[in-house]
Motif scaffolding. Sequence first.
Motif, PDB file in Angstrom:
ATOM      1  N   ASP A 123     -37.671  24.247  22.885  1.00  0.00           N
ATOM      2  CA  ASP A 123     -37.313  25.684  22.761  1.00  0.00           C
ATOM      3  C   ASP A 123     -38.299  26.614  21.738  1.00  0.00           C
ATOM      4  N   GLU A 159     -41.801  26.738  22.848  1.00  0.00           N
ATOM      5  CA  GLU A 159     -41.631  28.133  23.454  1.00  0.00           C
ATOM      6  C   GLU A 159     -41.982  29.218  22.759  1.00  0.00           C
ATOM      7  N   ARG A 204     -44.772  32.163  22.592  1.00  0.00           N
ATOM      8  CA  ARG A 204     -44.789  33.447  22.753  1.00  0.00           C
ATOM      9  C   ARG A 204     -45.415  34.320  21.626  1.00  0.00           C
ATOM     10  N   VAL A 253     -46.624  36.111  29.168  1.00  0.00           N
ATOM     11  CA  VAL A 253     -45.819  34.868  28.896  1.00  0.00           C
ATOM     12  C   VAL A 253     -44.740  34.873  30.030  1.00  0.00           C
ATOM     13  N   VAL A 285     -41.654  31.968  31.652  1.00  0.00           N
ATOM     14  CA  VAL A 285     -41.208  30.519  31.355  1.00  0.00           C
ATOM     15  C   VAL A 285     -40.219  30.141  32.369  1.00  0.00           C
ATOM     16  N   CYS A 308     -37.409  27.231  33.179  1.00  0.00           N
ATOM     17  CA  CYS A 308     -36.652  26.746  32.085  1.00  0.00           C
ATOM     18  C   CYS A 308     -35.445  25.865  32.958  1.00  0.00           C
ATOM     19  N   ARG A 335     -39.270  22.708  30.172  1.00  0.00           N
ATOM     20  CA  ARG A 335     -39.581  24.140  30.679  1.00  0.00           C
ATOM     21  C   ARG A 335     -41.140  24.099  30.885  1.00  0.00           C
ATOM     22  N   ILE A 342     -44.262  26.744  30.326  1.00  0.00           N
ATOM     23  CA  ILE A 342     -44.762  27.955  29.395  1.00  0.00           C
ATOM     24  C   ILE A 342     -45.863  28.243  30.308  1.00  0.00           C
TER      25      ILE A 342
END
Length: 456
Positions: free
Chosen positions: A158, A161, A165, A175, A177, A179, A203, A205
């Motif tokens: 997380d 990510e 971002r 971007v 994602v 997840c 996830r 990305i």
Amino acid sequence: MTPEFAPASDATLPLWAVWSDDPLPPDAGPWPAAAGFKAQAGQICLLPGADGALRGAILGLGDRARAGRDRFALARAQSLPAGDWHLAALPQGLDPDEAALGWLLGQYRFTRYKGTPGPSARLVCPEGVDADRGLAIAKGEFTTRDLINTPASDLGPDKLEAAARALANEVGAKVEVICGAALLKQNFPLIHAVGRAAASDPRLIDIRLGDEGPMVTIVGKGVCFDTGGLNLKPGGSMGLMKKDMGGAATALGLLQMLARSGDAAGLRLRVLIPAVENSVAGNAMRPGDVLASRKGLSVEVNNTDAEGRLVLADAMAYAAEEQPDLMISLATLTGAARVALGPDLPPFYCDDDAAAQAIQAAGMRVADPVWRMPFWDPYEAMIEPGIADLDNAPSGGMAGSITAALFLRRFAEGAGRYAHFDIYGWQPAAAPGRPKGGVGQAARAIMAALPQLTGR
């Protein structure tokens, strides 16, 4: 922290950099000899003025003939007293761009958990050097080092990510994602299988920058911590596993370098990061499991600690569907690569001879060396088990880096050119421009080779 040059000013102090066989500056006087200065690599001689105040310094570069990998010699000047300095003269054989970048890279300190950066020695950018480009490269490298050095307690999937971002927002990229359970719904079963046992959801990305020109897709392994899964690593092998997202960190640093330097212009850049934590829980994948992949190939999991190639496989298959002109995978993938070449020289694999020569030559040119290894086709049988299409961990332990690269190549079909880098992402002992800890590898080599690789 942020790399910086000093503003030009009459108040800056002169710094002479000299090889061990160079004559000393004519106005240095008898003090260097009296102080035992021999211009050994990293040796500094501070020059006092008539009033005892500091009037300059001499930095030893060592033996000119043995500089070798130690090209960023000026990074040693970070041990100078705080203040602003200028190069009084550039010795023969020391490239001004390398000198400037070496100084910037030497500024790096990881102080998130301990200490506050104090005043440091700053350098006026040498004449003729593109300061903005040097700062862009150094900033990208700092980003990579910061991400690798941050422990998994503060950089799980997380948080990786969130960092991606933030960087994408900085450079104007888009971007998306995917997840958690959405990975299964959208056909990324390997990424989900590797990361499903962790507290932070797995996830994918997906970052995009630019809308015209050749398409370059970079896939970075984002295993934020690797316990080994049910094939649990021993404690001594687990200690550095916060760096197992070094491929993702290098990919993000490279994106930042390209965007801030202007080298991303005329390219469609895409960065894909499968971000997971390989953990142990009741729903962890098991040795012997046979998993589906996005490409449709089945994979027998004969070692849950060979998880990096699994998450890369789904991301690369997804990338290949768009048929990029160039696909690059960056991963802290195998111990076999370190056994073969050590921590400082990452191997890379590429079937295209012209592209491989361009990458290796660029790496040597910018002091970011990489070494070509073969996609050795006779070893293909080693990655084909009896009950599935592919084996993620062939028995026997031989040619481990090559068989991992062959595994990944199966998922790169569709890309115009493909190169895989098996990086280490860690500097075991401090060296000029590379303090102990997380380090980017291959990013500058790729950046320098991109014009040839993309035909721009």
